[in-house]
Design a protein around this motif. Structure first.
Motif, mmCIF file in Angstrom:
data_model
loop_
_atom_site.group_PDB
_atom_site.id
_atom_site.type_symbol
_atom_site.label_atom_id
_atom_site.label_comp_id
_atom_site.label_asym_id
_atom_site.label_seq_id
_atom_site.Cartn_x
_atom_site.Cartn_y
_atom_site.Cartn_z
ATOM 1 N N SER A 46 0.837 -1.192 0.000
ATOM 2 C CA SER A 46 0.000 0.000 0.000
ATOM 3 C C SER A 46 0.874 1.245 0.000
ATOM 4 C CB SER A 46 -0.909 0.027 1.239
ATOM 5 O OG SER A 46 -1.759 -1.090 1.277
ATOM 6 N N GLY A 47 0.452 2.242 -0.766
ATOM 7 C CA GLY A 47 1.143 3.517 -0.734
ATOM 8 C C GLY A 47 0.888 4.245 0.579
ATOM 9 N N PRO A 48 1.765 5.158 0.960
ATOM 10 C CA PRO A 48 1.629 5.842 2.253
ATOM 11 C C PRO A 48 0.282 6.525 2.449
ATOM 12 C CG PRO A 48 3.806 6.226 1.332
ATOM 13 C CD PRO A 48 3.022 5.509 0.282
ATOM 14 N N ARG A 49 -0.258 7.190 1.414
ATOM 15 C CA ARG A 49 -1.545 7.872 1.588
ATOM 16 C C ARG A 49 -2.663 6.876 1.818
ATOM 17 N NH1 ARG A 49 -3.008 10.681 -3.169
ATOM 18 N NH2 ARG A 49 -1.403 9.524 -4.289
ATOM 19 N N VAL A 50 -2.599 5.723 1.122
ATOM 20 C CA VAL A 50 -3.621 4.689 1.293
ATOM 21 C C VAL A 50 -3.552 4.107 2.705
ATOM 22 C CG1 VAL A 50 -4.380 2.415 0.501
ATOM 23 C CG2 VAL A 50 -3.637 4.139 -1.160
ATOM 24 N N VAL A 51 -2.336 3.892 3.205
ATOM 25 C CA VAL A 51 -2.180 3.356 4.560
ATOM 26 C C VAL A 51 -2.817 4.299 5.574
ATOM 27 C CG1 VAL A 51 -0.504 2.802 6.352
ATOM 28 C CG2 VAL A 51 -0.113 2.034 4.004
ATOM 29 N N THR A 52 -2.546 5.590 5.427
ATOM 30 C CA THR A 52 -3.108 6.567 6.360
ATOM 31 C C THR A 52 -4.629 6.573 6.297
ATOM 32 O OG1 THR A 52 -1.141 7.944 6.156
ATOM 33 C CG2 THR A 52 -3.106 8.988 7.024
ATOM 34 N N ALA A 53 -5.182 6.507 5.085
ATOM 35 C CA ALA A 53 -6.635 6.519 4.926
ATOM 36 C C ALA A 53 -7.278 5.278 5.524
ATOM 37 C CB ALA A 53 -6.989 6.636 3.445
ATOM 38 N N MET A 54 -6.619 4.137 5.413
ATOM 39 C CA MET A 54 -7.197 2.876 5.885
ATOM 40 C C MET A 54 -7.075 2.699 7.390
ATOM 41 S SD MET A 54 -5.913 0.228 2.930
ATOM 42 C CE MET A 54 -6.541 -1.186 3.829
ATOM 43 N N THR A 55 -5.969 3.186 7.965
ATOM 44 C CA THR A 55 -5.694 2.906 9.377
ATOM 45 C C THR A 55 -5.784 4.127 10.270
ATOM 46 O OG1 THR A 55 -3.315 3.280 9.145
ATOM 47 C CG2 THR A 55 -4.136 1.059 8.650
ATOM 48 N N ASP A 56 -5.939 5.292 9.676
ATOM 49 C CA ASP A 56 -6.015 6.547 10.408
ATOM 50 C C ASP A 56 -4.710 6.871 11.141
ATOM 51 O OD1 ASP A 56 -7.450 8.871 10.944
ATOM 52 O OD2 ASP A 56 -8.062 8.162 12.936
ATOM 53 N N ARG A 57 -3.611 6.294 10.668
ATOM 54 C CA ARG A 57 -2.310 6.690 11.187
ATOM 55 C C ARG A 57 -1.273 6.485 10.087
ATOM 56 N NH1 ARG A 57 0.454 2.100 13.465
ATOM 57 N NH2 ARG A 57 -0.911 0.259 13.499
ATOM 58 N N PRO A 58 -0.286 7.356 10.008
ATOM 59 C CA PRO A 58 0.678 7.281 8.911
ATOM 60 C C PRO A 58 1.748 6.221 9.162
ATOM 61 C CG PRO A 58 1.213 9.113 10.340
ATOM 62 C CD PRO A 58 -0.069 8.531 10.867
ATOM 63 N N LEU A 59 2.409 5.845 8.083
ATOM 64 C CA LEU A 59 3.593 4.997 8.202
ATOM 65 C C LEU A 59 4.721 5.781 8.864
ATOM 66 C CD1 LEU A 59 3.683 3.375 4.652
ATOM 67 C CD2 LEU A 59 3.347 2.138 6.797
ATOM 68 N N PRO A 60 5.700 5.096 9.450
ATOM 69 C CA PRO A 60 6.885 5.809 9.927
ATOM 70 C C PRO A 60 7.560 6.555 8.775
ATOM 71 C CG PRO A 60 6.868 3.542 10.706
ATOM 72 C CD PRO A 60 5.756 3.665 9.706
ATOM 73 N N GLU A 61 8.268 7.599 9.106
ATOM 74 C CA GLU A 61 8.981 8.376 8.091
ATOM 75 C C GLU A 61 9.866 7.448 7.257
ATOM 76 O OE1 GLU A 61 10.002 11.713 5.957
ATOM 77 O OE2 GLU A 61 8.552 11.571 7.618
ATOM 78 N N GLY A 62 9.709 7.527 5.932
ATOM 79 C CA GLY A 62 10.512 6.696 5.031
ATOM 80 C C GLY A 62 9.969 5.303 4.817
ATOM 81 N N GLY A 63 8.791 4.972 5.371
ATOM 82 C CA GLY A 63 8.225 3.640 5.208
ATOM 83 C C GLY A 63 7.715 3.399 3.805
ATOM 84 N N ASN A 64 7.695 2.116 3.405
ATOM 85 C CA ASN A 64 7.219 1.699 2.072
ATOM 86 C C ASN A 64 7.931 2.460 0.956
ATOM 87 O OD1 ASN A 64 5.527 0.153 3.631
ATOM 88 N ND2 ASN A 64 3.724 0.503 2.351
ATOM 89 N N THR A 65 9.247 2.469 1.051
ATOM 90 C CA THR A 65 10.100 3.074 0.019
ATOM 91 C C THR A 65 11.143 2.052 -0.406
ATOM 92 O OG1 THR A 65 11.683 3.926 1.629
ATOM 93 C CG2 THR A 65 9.823 5.365 1.046
ATOM 94 N N ALA A 66 11.866 2.374 -1.466
ATOM 95 C CA ALA A 66 12.951 1.502 -1.905
ATOM 96 C C ALA A 66 13.969 1.301 -0.787
ATOM 97 C CB ALA A 66 13.620 2.095 -3.139
ATOM 98 N N ALA A 67 14.268 2.377 -0.068
ATOM 99 C CA ALA A 67 15.267 2.287 0.996
ATOM 100 C C ALA A 67 14.791 1.385 2.132
ATOM 101 C CB ALA A 67 15.592 3.683 1.527
ATOM 102 N N SER A 68 13.532 1.517 2.537
ATOM 103 C CA SER A 68 13.036 0.684 3.631
ATOM 104 C C SER A 68 12.904 -0.770 3.190
ATOM 105 C CB SER A 68 11.698 1.213 4.150
ATOM 106 O OG SER A 68 10.676 1.097 3.162
ATOM 107 N N ALA A 69 12.555 -0.997 1.932
ATOM 108 C CA ALA A 69 12.475 -2.365 1.418
ATOM 109 C C ALA A 69 13.859 -3.017 1.398
ATOM 110 C CB ALA A 69 11.865 -2.362 0.015
ATOM 111 N N TYR A 70 14.876 -2.250 1.050
ATOM 112 C CA TYR A 70 16.243 -2.780 1.056
ATOM 113 C C TYR A 70 16.668 -3.112 2.482
ATOM 114 C CZ TYR A 70 21.297 -3.057 0.385
ATOM 115 O OH TYR A 70 22.611 -3.476 0.380
ATOM 116 N N ALA A 71 16.384 -2.232 3.419
ATOM 117 C CA ALA A 71 16.757 -2.473 4.811
ATOM 118 C C ALA A 71 16.092 -3.726 5.355
ATOM 119 C CB ALA A 71 16.393 -1.263 5.663
#
Length: 345
Positions: A46-71
């Motif tokens: 899920s993209g960050p905006r979709v996550v926020t809309a579905m759960t009413d809270r945002p992902l951590p800063e930098g979540g669901n990105t290429a960098a976080s996926a690599y980590a």
């Protein structure tokens, strides 16, 4: 389509650009043999905006990105747009059909007869290559395969012109693999079988990390053992350092096993065995017959591999295994690892 691609033994490579989300990432991107992400891309179910809309809270800063996926070990490499073409060339070169190059026969050698306690101490104290370093010397044109932790290292590459998937279990000295490390071993074994590449497992670990039970250590370790045992690929293991318990055995259930100058292997590391047997670690090591001389005599290992002869031995072992028809090879492998050692209960 991916099932048909796998049946044809063709590689599946993902380049995840911005954005790659939803079913495309789940069904196609995350399932690839090799996964490249474009730097800065949004990447996840899920993209960050979709996550926020579905759960009413945002992902951590930098979540669901290429960098976080690599980590998290979800992608193998992060690259700019300009670098992608070169990476694809490297991946395809690593996965190309075999073009075997001649290699001198491995030097003959005999292990030094050491006391088991001295052998364990030497494996831990001697200045010798780590699994990461040895993997680098064995494979050329290597392309990394990333896992969820840094205990285990894997790569696709060439060994004297032969396509191989190499795994260092573990990569750093004294590392104890967790679920992520064994998941990477499973992935490597499956990829080797699918691509008809050799699987080379370098073993140097005191055992699996016992503090990771709640994170799924046992099923991950058990699945890795089954995947190594069942892969259709030619398989070799080299015990070049510590070989403690099922954590090491998961990578050792191969067609051929070599043991190096500083290698030892036991059902349980000496310290753990000492606690179970109510004796000293030194005495426990002696009771378990863990030295190269004993492993060869008891039939656990097939060959002693002298320092510097690792590449030549791996090549000769791979070629010898390939001379055996696959169904016969698998039957021999199963029989070997379901049976006791010769003259052992």
């Amino acid at each position: 389509a991916l099932v048909e691609l796998r049946a044809a033994a063709l590689p599946h490579i993902t380049v995840a650009d911005n954005p790659t989300t939803g079913g495309v990432w789940v069904a196609i991107g995350a399932a690839a043999d090799v996964r490249i992400a474009v730097d800065g891309a949004v990447l996840g179910f899920s993209g960050p905006r979709v996550v926020t809309a579905m759960t009413d809270r945002p992902l951590p800063e930098g979540g669901n990105t290429a960098a976080s996926a690599y980590a998290a070990g979800l992608v193998d490499m992060v690259a700019t747009h300009e670098e992608v073409g070169g990476l694809l060339e490297r991946v395809l070169a690593a996965l190309a059909p075999d073009h075997p190059q001649a290699v001198e026969a491995p030097p003959a050698g005999t292990p030094e007869a050491r006391d088991a306690a001295v052998q364990v101490a030497a494996s831990r104290e001697s200045d010798r290559p780590t699994g990461d370093q040895l993997l680098t010397t064995l494979l050329t044109e290597a392309v990394p395969l990333r896992g969820a932790d840094d205990t285990t290292t894997a790569a696709i590459g060439r060994i004297a012109g032969r396509c191989a998937v190499g795994v260092a279990l573990a990569g750093p000295r004294n590392a104890m693999p967790g679920p992520g490390g064994y998941a990477l071993l499973s992935r490597a074994a499956k990829l080797a079988g699918a691509m008809d590449a050799a699987l080379v497992v370098l073993i140097d670990t005191p055992g699996a990390d016992p503090h990771r039970e709640a994170a799924g250590l046992v099923p991950a370790m058990g699945q890795a053992l089954l995947d190594v045992l069942q892969t259709r690929a030619p398989t070799v293991a080299l015990v070049h350092g510590e070989g403690g318990s099922g954590g090491a055995l998961a990578g050792a259930v191969t067609d051929l096993v070599g043991v190096g100058e500083f290698g030892w292997f036991a059902a349980l590391g000496p310290e753990g065995a000492a606690a179970a047997l109510r004796t000293s670690p030194d005495d426990a090591a002696r009771i378990m017959r863990i030295t190269p001389t004993e492993l060869l005599a008891d039939g656990f290992a097939d060959a002693f591999v002298s320092p510097g002869g690792e590449r030549a031995w791996c090549v000769s072992a791979i070629d010898a295994i390939r001379d055996i028809p696959m169904e016969q090879r698998l039957e021999k492998r199963y029989e070997r690892w379901k049976s006791p050692l010769p003259d052992q209960m």
